[in-house]
Design an enzyme around this catalytic site. Structure first.
Site, short mmCIF file in Angstrom:
data_model
loop_
_atom_site.label_atom_id
_atom_site.label_comp_id
_atom_site.label_asym_id
_atom_site.label_seq_id
_atom_site.Cartn_x
_atom_site.Cartn_y
_atom_site.Cartn_z
N ARG A 53 22.18 17.17 -4.52
CA ARG A 53 20.93 17.58 -5.24
C ARG A 53 20.64 17.25 -6.83
O ARG A 53 19.99 17.33 -6.96
CB ARG A 53 20.08 18.64 -4.38
CG ARG A 53 18.35 18.87 -5.39
CD ARG A 53 18.45 20.23 -4.27
NE ARG A 53 19.10 21.35 -4.37
CZ ARG A 53 19.62 22.26 -5.44
NH1 ARG A 53 19.02 21.64 -6.42
NH2 ARG A 53 19.82 22.96 -5.06
N TYR A 107 -0.07 1.17 -6.81
CA TYR A 107 0.54 0.85 -5.37
C TYR A 107 -0.90 1.79 -4.70
O TYR A 107 -0.66 2.76 -6.13
CB TYR A 107 2.08 1.36 -5.04
CG TYR A 107 2.66 1.56 -4.25
CD1 TYR A 107 2.68 0.85 -3.01
CD2 TYR A 107 3.07 2.55 -3.46
CE1 TYR A 107 3.63 0.94 -2.04
CE2 TYR A 107 3.12 3.13 -2.07
CZ TYR A 107 3.81 2.49 -1.71
OH TYR A 107 3.99 2.38 -0.21
N ASP A 177 6.27 0.36 -13.25
CA ASP A 177 6.65 0.53 -11.96
C ASP A 177 6.69 -1.60 -11.81
O ASP A 177 6.72 -2.19 -11.51
CB ASP A 177 5.42 0.70 -10.75
CG ASP A 177 6.03 0.48 -8.96
OD1 ASP A 177 6.90 -0.23 -9.35
OD2 ASP A 177 5.71 1.19 -8.63
N LYS A 202 12.65 -1.97 -1.50
CA LYS A 202 11.73 -3.50 -1.04
C LYS A 202 13.19 -4.28 -1.05
O LYS A 202 13.80 -4.69 -0.97
CB LYS A 202 11.29 -3.35 -1.96
CG LYS A 202 9.60 -2.40 -2.07
CD LYS A 202 9.18 -2.70 -0.90
CE LYS A 202 8.36 -0.65 -0.64
NZ LYS A 202 7.27 -0.60 -1.19
C1 LIG Z 1 6.72 0.63 -1.61
C2 LIG Z 1 6.22 0.33 -3.27
C3 LIG Z 1 6.49 1.58 -3.62
C4 LIG Z 1 6.64 2.61 -2.98
O1 LIG Z 1 8.28 2.91 -2.15
P1 LIG Z 1 8.66 3.50 -0.71
O2 LIG Z 1 10.72 3.34 -0.91
O3 LIG Z 1 8.02 3.50 -0.32
O4 LIG Z 1 8.25 5.07 -1.65
C5 LIG Z 1 6.13 1.96 -4.98
N1 LIG Z 1 5.84 0.73 -6.38
C6 LIG Z 1 5.40 -0.19 -5.16
C7 LIG Z 1 4.94 -1.14 -5.79
C8 LIG Z 1 6.18 -0.31 -4.00
O5 LIG Z 1 6.06 -1.81 -3.12
#
Ligand SMILES: *Cc1c(COP(=O)(O)O)cnc(C)c1O
Length: 385
Positions: A53, A107, A177, A202
């Site tokens: 952690r 998102y 992001d 992803k």
């Molecule tokens: C999937 C996604 C997230 C969130 O990610 P998780 O791993 O599902 O928590 C944030 N931003 C974008 C652009 C995403 O595609």
């Protein structure tokens, strides 16, 4: 426990394979060993006690170092999901009374957190559509500007350099992001953005079997975020860290293939008579194409969206597909397709959806690394009337 000398490595594939790897000094293996301990004996050889952690175990550090190198950042933190990365970063850098400016298309999970939770903590927010609007909404208490590019599901392109310039001029921290782009196609820290966030679930994981997130930034900002991260506890366990480290070794190779396949498919769909519209930043007709060319030197990514010409034809089209699989996530080696009106944007009233351009005939395709010929024939046969 020894790390490889990272200074001599430049090229992305080499960084992917080697950066961060922690040598196994006991048994001379070439991979980072998986350190599952949640207790370390003291006094130990490391300067500090490690604990999952605290985000400082050998496996967390190895993968964080690889990600920092890939994004040209000083340091990184690895989280148990993309949302853990997003929420911890925002809470770590803001206090009650602060103000955050968010890009309007972000998102869904991030938007939900902003609207339902940040506001209730006394952190005020506003939304903007582009660099012209953002300037008009800056207040003395604005602490962060947050963007996402390319955006979901229409692959909108935000001008990263324009946003980072405005943020710097006003002494505001900028966050991106960059999930859709990956560190292979786009490196926002080089464009003066302060913090890069990825949902590692992803492309970084890349095999639709891992949930994780990453934040890359300077030593000082990572230290501030770590303070909150230790409290919220969204760290990644040793086995998943190892899987992520292993996945990242092929990231550059995979993304190159995603880029090539997506470009070919976008061009194919763009000239297909059954398709009304294609959204892909690699097409010269895309409104963000010129900016994308500058800020995505590695490629335009594996995500695209398109609209079927015939109303009510989506269900039959999806049913006919044999290789491309209807599913909601993205960024894996396999091609996945979804209908945003029925999935990510199902909770929006139809009028709102239509305003955003998310019609019932819109499909979002995460192009995989299969042979492009098989993907083209699959789409072609499913498009036959
Ligand atoms: C999937 C996604 C997230 C969130 O990610 P998780 O791993 O599902 O928590 C944030 N931003 C974008 C652009 C995403 O595609």
């Amino acid at each position: 426990m020894k790390s490889k000398n990272p200074e001599i490595m430049e090229e992305k594939n080499t960084v992917c394979v080697h950066a961060g790897t922690t040598f196994d000094s006991d048994f001379s293996g070439v991979n980072t060993p998986i350190y599952t301990s949640t207790a370390s004996r003291y006094p130990n050889s490391a300067e500090q006690v490690w604990y999952p952690r605290y985000f400082n175990t050998p496996n967390q550090m190895a993968v964080a170092q690889k990600m920092a190198r890939l994004e040209n950042g000083e340091a990184a933190l690895v989280f148990s999901s993309g949302m853990a990365a997003v929420s911890t970063t925002l809470l770590g850098l803001c206090r009650q009374g602060d103000h955050i400016l968010f890009q309007d298309v972000i998102y869904g999970g991030t938007l939900h957190f902003v609207k339902h939770h940040l506001l209730s903590f006394g952190i005020d927010v506003d939304f903007f559509s582009d660099e012209k609007e953002v300037v008009t909404k800056i207040r003395p208490e604005t602490k962060l500007i947050y963007i996402e590019t390319p955006s979901n599901p229409l692959l909108g392109i935000t001008n990263i350099l324009a946003i980072s310039r405005i943020a710097k001029e006003h002494g505001i921290i900028s966050i991106i992001d960059s999930t859709f782009a990956t560190p292979i196609n786009q490196n926002p820290l080089d464009l003066n953005i302060d913090i890069v966030i990825h949902s590692g679930t992803k492309y970084l994981g890349g095999h639709s079997d891992l949930c994780c997130g990453v934040v890359v930034s300077s030593h000082s900002l990572i230290a501030r975020i770590t303070e909150m991260a230790k409290c919220l506890g969204g760290s990644l366990d040793a086995n998943s860290c190892y899987l992520l480290e292993r996945s990242l070794k092929t990231l550059a190779m995979r993304v190159k293939r995603h880029n090539e396949n997506a470009q070919t498919i976008a061009e194919f769909l763009n000239r297909h008579p059954q398709i009304k519209k294609v959204y892909y930043p690699g097409l010269s007709g895309h409104p963000g194409h010129e900016i994308a060319k500058k800020q995505m030197p590695g490629g335009f990514g594996g995500m695209l969206a398109f609209e079927l010409g015939k109303p009510g034809s989506v269900d039959m089209f999806l049913k006919k597909l044999k290789i491309v699989t209807p599913a909601v996530s993205l960024g894996g080696v396999e091609s996945l397709i979804c209908q945003p009106a029925q999935t990510s944007h199902a909770s929006l009233p139809k009028v709102e959806r239509m305003k955003l351009g998310i019609t019932d005939e819109l499909l979002r395709l995460s192009v995989g690394i299969e042979d492009v010929e098989s993907l083209l024939s699959d789409l072609e046969q499913a498009l036959l009337p």
